[in-house]
Design an enzyme around this catalytic site. Structure first.
Site, mmCIF file in Angstrom:
data_model
loop_
_atom_site.group_PDB
_atom_site.id
_atom_site.type_symbol
_atom_site.label_atom_id
_atom_site.label_comp_id
_atom_site.label_asym_id
_atom_site.label_seq_id
_atom_site.Cartn_x
_atom_site.Cartn_y
_atom_site.Cartn_z
ATOM 1 N N HIS A 121 0.877 -1.206 0.097
ATOM 2 C CA HIS A 121 0.025 -0.022 0.110
ATOM 3 C C HIS A 121 0.703 1.284 0.051
ATOM 4 C CE1 HIS A 121 -1.394 3.151 2.716
ATOM 5 N NE2 HIS A 121 -2.162 3.337 2.021
ATOM 6 N N TYR B 168 0.147 9.236 -1.065
ATOM 7 C CA TYR B 168 0.986 10.507 -0.835
ATOM 8 C C TYR B 168 -0.238 11.638 -1.096
ATOM 9 C CZ TYR B 168 4.917 7.966 0.040
ATOM 10 O OH TYR B 168 5.955 7.056 0.365
ATOM 11 N N SER C 269 -18.218 11.831 -1.608
ATOM 12 C CA SER C 269 -17.006 11.221 -1.922
ATOM 13 C C SER C 269 -17.353 10.129 -2.569
ATOM 14 C CB SER C 269 -16.014 10.960 -0.757
ATOM 15 O OG SER C 269 -16.946 10.203 0.150
#
Length: 359
Positions: A163, A166, A317
């Site tokens: 995983h 950033y 979202s």
């Protein structure tokens, strides 16, 4: 004579303008080929604001997405990434690239999102609980968040899950001042322990950190071990890597360069491990152990992971992209305990007591 000179100057200016336009078109074509899909903010907008850190960060996450997808696709030629661009009506959008049911990867997702709008009260509360003093204007906090995030679940139990993430965050407070910070990390979750792989993974990340400050790797390695901790099991999710959040010093440019080094280390820290083990033979028992370990992965992501929680609390979202981190298959067995001194018990020992892999 003066008119002739003016005509010449005008002709020269037109030629230069045409050359500049052609160069721009060429640059645009090249960028299009470099990415998996057109960027959320649009190429023209990114070029217009190319000196701004927000634009540079968006270009970095787009490049990282393409780099990782191409490296994975090269190892799994029979499979291909579904590339899905989506929009968020509250502002922004993203690009989800997901490969499913390949020969090497059961599920590999690399997502980019660039979203903006107003922070929900719940999300703002979460940030304040982390020590952020945020002054809202009439209860409203404009924000901009962008990041690249990936989880890779291979089929072979001897290839670890990986995983990385950033991200960059910006908030505008009531008085117009902007708070900004970066966060991220890269970590490895093997089903079986291979010390050589663990050392390679950690060394590559340490080299990326050491370019900037020798204190960063030990600090972020410990943070990673502490963050990916499944409290109710008393074990880590994997053998760690690096993790950091709320990073806003020494300066915006220096933190950005550090994040860039970490993002560039993703392919070299992981791809050699996949190449080395993707054709290893494995038994049905080893596959079963992988499924049980995947169950632990799901437990961490749904119970503790801050990114998952933040995504689920952000209005508008995209749930499919947030839950992309979950494996295609996993298993929960009642009271499963591996035999003492087995290969399965060996990895559990390291998950309960993290090791220093580089010294």
């Amino acid at each position: 004579g003066a008119l002739g000179g003016l005509g010449l100057a005008l002709g020269l200016w037109r030629r230069q303008a045409a050359l500049a336009a052609a160069r721009e078109d060429e640059e645009e074509k090249e960028l299009r080929q470099r990415f998996m899909a057109p960027p959320v903010s649009g190429l023209r907008e990114l070029r217009r604001r190319r000196r701004e850190l927000r634009s540079r960060m968006e270009l970095l996450i787009m490049e990282t997405q393409a780099e990782v997808c191409r490296a994975l696709a090269a190892l799994d030629p029979g499979a291909s990434f579904a590339v899905d661009s989506w929009e968020r009506k509250e502002g922004g959008g993203g690009i989800s690239c997901v490969l499913q049911d390949g020969e090497v990867f059961e599920k590999a997702g690399v997502n980019v999102s660039v979203v903006s709008g107003l922070l929900s009260e719940e999300a703002a509360r979460q940030m304040r609980s982390r020590g952020k003093s945020l002054k809202a204007k009439d209860g409203k906090l404009p924000f901009c968040a962008m990041g690249v995030s990936s989880v890779i679940h291979p089929k072979n139990p001897h290839v670890p899950t990986m995983h990385f993430n950033y991200r960059y965050f910006e908030i505008e407070e009531a008085d117009g001042t902007k708070q900004w910070w970066f966060g991220g990390g890269t970590d490895l979750t093997p089903t079986y322990l291979n010390e050589e792989d663990a050392v390679h993974f950690h060394k590559t990340l340490k080299e990326a950190c050491d370019k900037h400050d020798l204190k960063l790797y030990p600090k972020y390695k410990k943070w990673c071990d502490d963050y990916f901790y499944i409290k109710h099991r008393g074990e880590r999710r994997g053998i760690g890597g690096i993790f950091f959040d709320d990073m806003d010093s020494p300066s915006k440019e220096e933190v950005f360069q550090f994040v860039k080094s970490c993002a560039k280390a993703v392919v070299p820290c992981y791809i050699p491990i996949v190449k080395k083990h993707c054709h290893d033979s494995f038994t049905p028992e080893e596959k079963l152990w992988q499924q049980l370990r995947r169950g632990r992965y799901v437990e961490f992501n749904l119970v503790y992971d801050r990114g998952t929680k933040f995504g689920l609390l952000t209005p508008g979202s995209r749930i499919e992209s947030i839950l992309m981190s979950l494996p295609l298959t996993a298993r929960w067995e009642y009271m499963h305990n591996p035999p003492e001194s087995s290969k399965e018990a060996e990895i559990l020992e390291v998950l309960r007591n993290p090791k220093d892999w580089v010294h």
